[in-house]
Design a protein around this motif. Structure first.
Motif, PDB file in Angstrom:
ATOM      1  N   LEU A 223    -123.782  20.114  48.661  1.00  0.00           N
ATOM      2  CA  LEU A 223    -124.210  20.650  49.953  1.00  0.00           C
ATOM      3  C   LEU A 223    -125.145  21.841  49.797  1.00  0.00           C
ATOM      4  CD1 LEU A 223    -120.899  20.499  52.056  1.00  0.00           C
ATOM      5  CD2 LEU A 223    -122.852  18.924  52.126  1.00  0.00           C
ATOM      6  N   HIS A 224    -124.799  22.792  48.915  1.00  0.00           N
ATOM      7  CA  HIS A 224    -125.565  24.036  48.860  1.00  0.00           C
ATOM      8  C   HIS A 224    -126.659  24.030  47.808  1.00  0.00           C
ATOM      9  CE1 HIS A 224    -123.177  25.076  45.288  1.00  0.00           C
ATOM     10  NE2 HIS A 224    -123.985  26.085  45.094  1.00  0.00           N
ATOM     11  N   THR A 225    -126.616  23.109  46.864  1.00  0.00           N
ATOM     12  CA  THR A 225    -127.633  23.019  45.817  1.00  0.00           C
ATOM     13  C   THR A 225    -127.384  21.759  45.013  1.00  0.00           C
ATOM     14  OG1 THR A 225    -128.793  24.278  44.092  1.00  0.00           O
ATOM     15  CG2 THR A 225    -126.384  24.251  43.995  1.00  0.00           C
ATOM     16  N   LYS A 226    -128.116  21.631  43.924  1.00  0.00           N
ATOM     17  CA  LYS A 226    -127.900  20.534  42.984  1.00  0.00           C
ATOM     18  C   LYS A 226    -127.364  21.118  41.686  1.00  0.00           C
ATOM     19  CE  LYS A 226    -130.243  16.513  40.962  1.00  0.00           C
ATOM     20  NZ  LYS A 226    -131.548  15.797  40.837  1.00  0.00           N
ATOM     21  N   PHE A 227    -126.438  20.432  41.043  1.00  0.00           N
ATOM     22  CA  PHE A 227    -125.926  20.849  39.752  1.00  0.00           C
ATOM     23  C   PHE A 227    -126.644  20.057  38.665  1.00  0.00           C
ATOM     24  CE2 PHE A 227    -121.440  22.404  41.190  1.00  0.00           C
ATOM     25  CZ  PHE A 227    -122.020  23.567  41.682  1.00  0.00           C
ATOM     26  N   GLU A 228    -127.346  20.776  37.806  1.00  0.00           N
ATOM     27  CA  GLU A 228    -127.999  20.197  36.627  1.00  0.00           C
ATOM     28  C   GLU A 228    -127.656  21.097  35.440  1.00  0.00           C
ATOM     29  OE1 GLU A 228    -132.192  19.693  37.257  1.00  0.00           O
ATOM     30  OE2 GLU A 228    -131.932  17.928  38.539  1.00  0.00           O
ATOM     31  N   PHE A 229    -126.507  20.856  34.846  1.00  0.00           N
ATOM     32  CA  PHE A 229    -126.027  21.726  33.778  1.00  0.00           C
ATOM     33  C   PHE A 229    -126.685  21.373  32.446  1.00  0.00           C
ATOM     34  CE2 PHE A 229    -122.619  22.158  36.885  1.00  0.00           C
ATOM     35  CZ  PHE A 229    -122.429  23.537  36.869  1.00  0.00           C
ATOM     36  N   GLN A 230    -126.999  22.413  31.693  1.00  0.00           N
ATOM     37  CA  GLN A 230    -127.540  22.256  30.354  1.00  0.00           C
ATOM     38  C   GLN A 230    -126.815  23.199  29.411  1.00  0.00           C
ATOM     39  OE1 GLN A 230    -131.806  22.767  30.197  1.00  0.00           O
ATOM     40  NE2 GLN A 230    -132.138  21.565  32.049  1.00  0.00           N
ATOM     41  N   PRO A 231    -126.661  22.806  28.156  1.00  0.00           N
ATOM     42  CA  PRO A 231    -126.069  23.739  27.188  1.00  0.00           C
ATOM     43  C   PRO A 231    -127.090  24.806  26.804  1.00  0.00           C
ATOM     44  CG  PRO A 231    -126.721  21.703  26.103  1.00  0.00           C
ATOM     45  CD  PRO A 231    -126.971  21.493  27.571  1.00  0.00           C
ATOM     46  N   ILE A 232    -126.657  26.051  26.755  1.00  0.00           N
ATOM     47  CA  ILE A 232    -127.497  27.136  26.260  1.00  0.00           C
ATOM     48  C   ILE A 232    -127.200  27.261  24.773  1.00  0.00           C
ATOM     49  CG2 ILE A 232    -128.129  29.555  26.499  1.00  0.00           C
ATOM     50  CD1 ILE A 232    -128.733  27.733  28.938  1.00  0.00           C
ATOM     51  N   ILE A 233    -128.211  26.974  23.973  1.00  0.00           N
ATOM     52  CA  ILE A 233    -128.020  26.853  22.532  1.00  0.00           C
ATOM     53  C   ILE A 233    -128.508  28.106  21.819  1.00  0.00           C
ATOM     54  CG2 ILE A 233    -128.607  25.494  20.483  1.00  0.00           C
ATOM     55  CD1 ILE A 233    -126.904  23.965  22.457  1.00  0.00           C
ATOM     56  N   THR A 234    -127.726  28.552  20.842  1.00  0.00           N
ATOM     57  CA  THR A 234    -128.171  29.632  19.958  1.00  0.00           C
ATOM     58  C   THR A 234    -128.178  29.106  18.531  1.00  0.00           C
ATOM     59  OG1 THR A 234    -125.901  30.442  19.805  1.00  0.00           O
ATOM     60  CG2 THR A 234    -127.334  31.504  21.409  1.00  0.00           C
ATOM     61  N   PRO A 235    -129.228  29.379  17.766  1.00  0.00           N
ATOM     62  CA  PRO A 235    -129.268  28.902  16.377  1.00  0.00           C
ATOM     63  C   PRO A 235    -128.243  29.623  15.516  1.00  0.00           C
ATOM     64  CG  PRO A 235    -131.117  30.347  16.825  1.00  0.00           C
ATOM     65  CD  PRO A 235    -130.427  30.114  18.139  1.00  0.00           C
ATOM     66  N   THR A 236    -127.701  28.916  14.538  1.00  0.00           N
ATOM     67  CA  THR A 236    -126.756  29.534  13.617  1.00  0.00           C
ATOM     68  C   THR A 236    -127.516  30.306  12.545  1.00  0.00           C
ATOM     69  OG1 THR A 236    -126.734  27.584  12.189  1.00  0.00           O
ATOM     70  CG2 THR A 236    -125.130  27.662  13.999  1.00  0.00           C
TER      71      THR A 236
END
Length: 268
Positions: A223-236
């Motif tokens: 209703l209030h927005t769209k959910f488009e989740f992505q992983p936030i990646i950090t290099p090792t």
């Protein structure tokens, strides 16, 4: 679900961030701008304060990413001295293009008087046939002292993590049901709470307590927005991006709204 900070939790693959960060807002604005304009039509504007000018880098990095890190030019930047926020002594005429529309991106929101003075001076300094578009931040929608005629005349767009389409029958039905049950009109938070509970309840039921591993494959318009989740990646430190670590999950979808006919609507 109300926090847009990227520093709530560090190196926590179980942290799911519903509200896009400031960087995501800047990225979405740049994507929308570059879909319609060239880099030489863009001017970044902010108060000459490190907390504000550092936001320029978000736009520059996204511009470089979208161009594949090749043939990228530094975007034009205008930092307004904190002693000149009334804009009286600032000449904006040289920043306008004579043959193309000029896009001013203003990632500033804490000083409403500055935003008002900038828009007023922008309208005053532009020529009769010079076209302009201004991109601002979601806080601009809550300003109380702004003359909204400037929003209309200067083609103001803003980013927002929430957009409630009053013509959407699902939203109208939700308002009716909410009023029938609680005797009052639902605020924005009611829509966010409903969408978050519904979406994550469904994800828990389908995928169990490790549902975050399925977020990327399950976008959904709510209703209030769209959910488009992505992983936030950090290099090792040992393997670079070969063995990436998920720092958190973030909804990267940001609404771009246009002020037209004295109201904000979804921009094309």
């Amino acid at each position: 679900p109300h926090s847009a900070s990227s520093a709530v939790s560090a190196q926590n693959p179980n942290y799911v961030q519903v509200k896009p960060t400031l960087e995501s807002h800047c990225q979405a604005i740049m994507q929308h701008v570059l879909a319609n304009y060239k880099y030489d039509q863009i001017v970044l504007v902010a108060v000459n304060d490190p907390n504000e000018t550092m936001r320029f880098d978000y736009f520059q990095r996204e511009y470089e990413r979208m161009n594949g890190l090749t043939n990228t030019q530094p975007l034009k930047r205008l930092a307004i001295d904190s002693t000149k926020l009334d804009m009286q002594s600032i000449d904006l005429k040289p920043w306008f293009s004579y043959d193309k529309e000029t896009v001013f991106i203003v990632p500033s929101w804490t000083k409403e008087t500055f935003v008002y003075n900038f828009l007023r001076k922008l309208d005053l300094d532009r020529g009769q046939y010079q076209q302009v578009r201004v991109y601002g931040m979601p806080q601009w929608m809550d300003y109380e002292r702004i003359d909204f005629d400037y929003y209309e005349k200067l083609n103001v767009h803003v980013s927002s993590s929430v957009f409630l389409d009053e013509l959407n029958p699902d939203i109208r039905a939700f308002k009716r049901r909410y009023y029938d049950r609680y005797g009052e009109i639902p605020l924005e938070e009611a829509f966010v709470g409903y969408d978050v509970s519904k979406y994550f309840g469904k994800m828990l039921k389908r995928f169990g307590t490790k549902f975050q591993l399925q977020l990327e494959q399950n976008p959904e318009q709510l209703l209030h927005t769209k959910f488009e989740f992505q992983p936030i990646i950090t290099p090792t430190t040992t393997g670079g991006m070969e063995f990436p670590q998920v720092e958190r999950w973030e909804n990267k979808y940001v609404n771009i709204l246009r002020f037209q006919n004295y109201r904000f609507n979804k921009a094309e």
